[in-house]
Design a protein around this motif. Structure first.
Motif, PDB file in Angstrom:
ATOM      1  N   GLU A  33      98.311  57.678  42.091  1.00 37.63           N
ATOM      2  CA  GLU A  33      99.428  58.535  41.693  1.00 37.63           C
ATOM      3  C   GLU A  33      98.858  59.671  40.858  1.00 37.63           C
ATOM      4  O   GLU A  33      98.211  59.426  39.838  1.00 37.63           O
ATOM      5  N   LEU A  34      99.056  60.899  41.304  1.00 39.54           N
ATOM      6  CA  LEU A  34      98.577  62.069  40.570  1.00 39.54           C
ATOM      7  C   LEU A  34      99.696  62.556  39.670  1.00 39.54           C
ATOM      8  O   LEU A  34     100.730  63.045  40.138  1.00 39.54           O
ATOM      9  N   LEU A  35      99.487  62.435  38.358  1.00 40.20           N
ATOM     10  CA  LEU A  35     100.555  62.736  37.397  1.00 40.20           C
ATOM     11  C   LEU A  35     100.595  64.200  36.988  1.00 40.20           C
ATOM     12  O   LEU A  35     101.669  64.719  36.667  1.00 40.20           O
ATOM     13  N   ALA A  36      99.445  64.863  36.953  1.00 39.48           N
ATOM     14  CA  ALA A  36      99.396  66.256  36.506  1.00 39.48           C
ATOM     15  C   ALA A  36      98.060  66.855  36.888  1.00 39.48           C
ATOM     16  O   ALA A  36      97.051  66.141  37.045  1.00 39.48           O
ATOM     17  N   ASP A  51      98.063  74.527  43.020  1.00 39.20           N
ATOM     18  CA  ASP A  51      99.394  74.228  43.509  1.00 39.20           C
ATOM     19  C   ASP A  51      99.470  74.328  45.026  1.00 39.20           C
ATOM     20  O   ASP A  51     100.206  73.561  45.669  1.00 39.20           O
ATOM     21  N   ALA A  52      98.721  75.254  45.621  1.00 35.05           N
ATOM     22  CA  ALA A  52      98.706  75.374  47.079  1.00 35.05           C
ATOM     23  C   ALA A  52      98.178  74.091  47.723  1.00 35.05           C
ATOM     24  O   ALA A  52      98.709  73.629  48.743  1.00 35.05           O
ATOM     25  N   ASN A  59     102.922  66.849  47.718  1.00 36.76           N
ATOM     26  CA  ASN A  59     103.086  66.179  46.433  1.00 36.76           C
ATOM     27  C   ASN A  59     103.449  67.192  45.348  1.00 36.76           C
ATOM     28  O   ASN A  59     102.709  68.143  45.117  1.00 36.76           O
ATOM     29  N   ALA A  60     104.576  66.982  44.692  1.00 36.98           N
ATOM     30  CA  ALA A  60     105.008  67.854  43.602  1.00 36.98           C
ATOM     31  C   ALA A  60     104.318  67.393  42.321  1.00 36.98           C
ATOM     32  O   ALA A  60     104.591  66.295  41.827  1.00 36.98           O
ATOM     33  N   VAL A  61     103.437  68.234  41.813  1.00 39.40           N
ATOM     34  CA  VAL A  61     102.633  67.868  40.643  1.00 39.40           C
ATOM     35  C   VAL A  61     102.713  68.999  39.630  1.00 39.40           C
ATOM     36  O   VAL A  61     102.451  70.160  39.970  1.00 39.40           O
ATOM     37  N   PRO A  62     103.059  68.718  38.367  1.00 34.80           N
ATOM     38  CA  PRO A  62     103.076  69.788  37.367  1.00 34.80           C
ATOM     39  C   PRO A  62     101.679  70.330  37.108  1.00 34.80           C
ATOM     40  O   PRO A  62     100.694  69.576  37.142  1.00 34.80           O
ATOM     41  N   SER A 116     100.025  70.567  25.997  1.00 33.70           N
ATOM     42  CA  SER A 116     101.397  70.059  25.951  1.00 33.70           C
ATOM     43  C   SER A 116     101.688  69.166  27.153  1.00 33.70           C
ATOM     44  O   SER A 116     102.310  68.097  27.019  1.00 33.70           O
ATOM     45  N   LEU A 117     101.224  69.600  28.335  1.00 35.10           N
ATOM     46  CA  LEU A 117     101.429  68.798  29.537  1.00 35.10           C
ATOM     47  C   LEU A 117     100.661  67.480  29.457  1.00 35.10           C
ATOM     48  O   LEU A 117     101.191  66.417  29.810  1.00 35.10           O
ATOM     49  N   LEU A 118      99.435  67.535  28.976  1.00 41.81           N
ATOM     50  CA  LEU A 118      98.652  66.309  28.831  1.00 41.81           C
ATOM     51  C   LEU A 118      99.319  65.344  27.867  1.00 41.81           C
ATOM     52  O   LEU A 118      99.444  64.143  28.141  1.00 41.81           O
TER      53      LEU A 118
END
Length: 310
Positions: A33-36, A51-52, A59-62, A116-118
């Motif tokens: 599972e890729l979280l970010a 993102d591309a 897979n939608a990944v921030p 912040s994302l981490l």
């Protein structure tokens, strides 16, 4: 499933794209599972490039971006020539930069601050611990280590890592005699020092020598030319490439996979000039190695992992 955060300087050397392809293939095979994804370069096209590839795999990944450039970040002239710009401009993504000369253009959305994302991703995670895969400079990881409590968590960065991370798998370091500084380390030497001196979880290292000896990526071009990760290889080198970053991604998902070894344990020291030293013995730093007789098999395994065959 392995929980993974991928920290990258994608856009310069195509092996970052190969590493991301390995992780997404594992995600789609329900192995990870890729979280970010966090970006450790101020290359304006890097978030769009990442993102591309995320979008290609469905897979939608921030995506997060470092707040400041690492000390040795390339110049804008170099960014203009790299594959990251090519991928960003030719494949669907949400982060394509707005042209400076077109103030009225909509442009892409802005990536979140990487730290912040981490912090939020770690704080919100429960159950199995996360593996951090770091294949660029150590800037974002060092900034996380030094971060204080915030709205996501009252824990410091060090405490969050200790509570939520099982290990860091990092590409960096050159441990030969009379070694020169390896690129990822010398790009931000103070950050590398912070990571190797302060990180409280094991650091498993895909070092320069092992990645230099194993090539990969050619099959991805042949079998999936429409894939932006494959196009990254085609645009950058036209074929296979050294496997520094793919080895890190592979290890994060599959461990040694029958072709690598992780028996050399000890302590890495980063000198003031960026040279890295490894002292075998007690310590939480582990080198990934590959025997010469296994180089071709390792190449096959990496290519299969990129193509989703594992």
């Amino acid at each position: 499933m392995k929980k993974i955060i991928f920290d990258t300087d994608i856009g310069g050397d195509c092996d970052d794209a190969g590493a991301l392809a390995i992780i997404h293939s594992a995600v789609n095979n329900r192995l990870a599972e890729l979280l970010a994804v966090t970006v450790s370069t101020r290359d304006p096209w890097a978030p769009a490039c990442a993102d591309a590839i995320n979008k290609y795999y469905g897979n939608a990944v921030p995506v997060g971006l470092c707040a400041k450039a690492p000390q040795g970040d390339p110049t804008m002239a170099e960014f203009l020539e790299r594959y990251g710009k090519h991928i960003a401009e030719n494949f669907d993504n949400e982060y394509l930069p707005r042209p400076a000369e077109c103030a009225m253009c909509g442009g892409g959305k802005q990536p979140e601050d990487a730290v912040s994302l981490l912090r939020r991703t770690l704080a919100e995670s429960s159950g199995e611990k996360i593996t951090l895969v770091v294949v660029g400079s150590c800037l974002n990881l060092a900034s996380l280590i030094e971060s204080e409590g915030d709205g996501a968590s009252t824990l410091t960065g060090l405490e969050l890592i200790e509570a939520k991370v099982d290990k860091v798998v990092l590409m960096g370091g050159l441990f030969a005699e009379n070694a020169t500084p390896e690129y990822n380390i010398k790009t931000d030497i103070p950050s590398a020092k912070t990571v190797f001196e302060k990180c409280r979880v094991p650091i498993v290292i895909s070092h320069f020598d092992v990645g230099l000896r194993v090539m990969s990526g050619a099959r991805l071009i042949e079998e999936a030319p429409e894939n932006p990760a494959a196009e990254s290889y085609r645009f950058h080198v036209g074929g296979k490439r050294h496997s520094w970053d793919p080895i890190a991604a592979f290890y994060a998902v599959y461990g040694c996979g029958g072709v690598f070894s992780d028996v050399r344990r000890g302590r890495v020291t980063v000198l003031d000039d960026g040279v890295t030293l490894f002292a075998e013995g007690e310590g939480s730093h582990i080198l990934i190695d590959c025997r010469e007789c296994d180089f071709l098999r390792a190449e096959e395994m990496l290519d299969r992992a990129m193509c989703g065959e594992l």
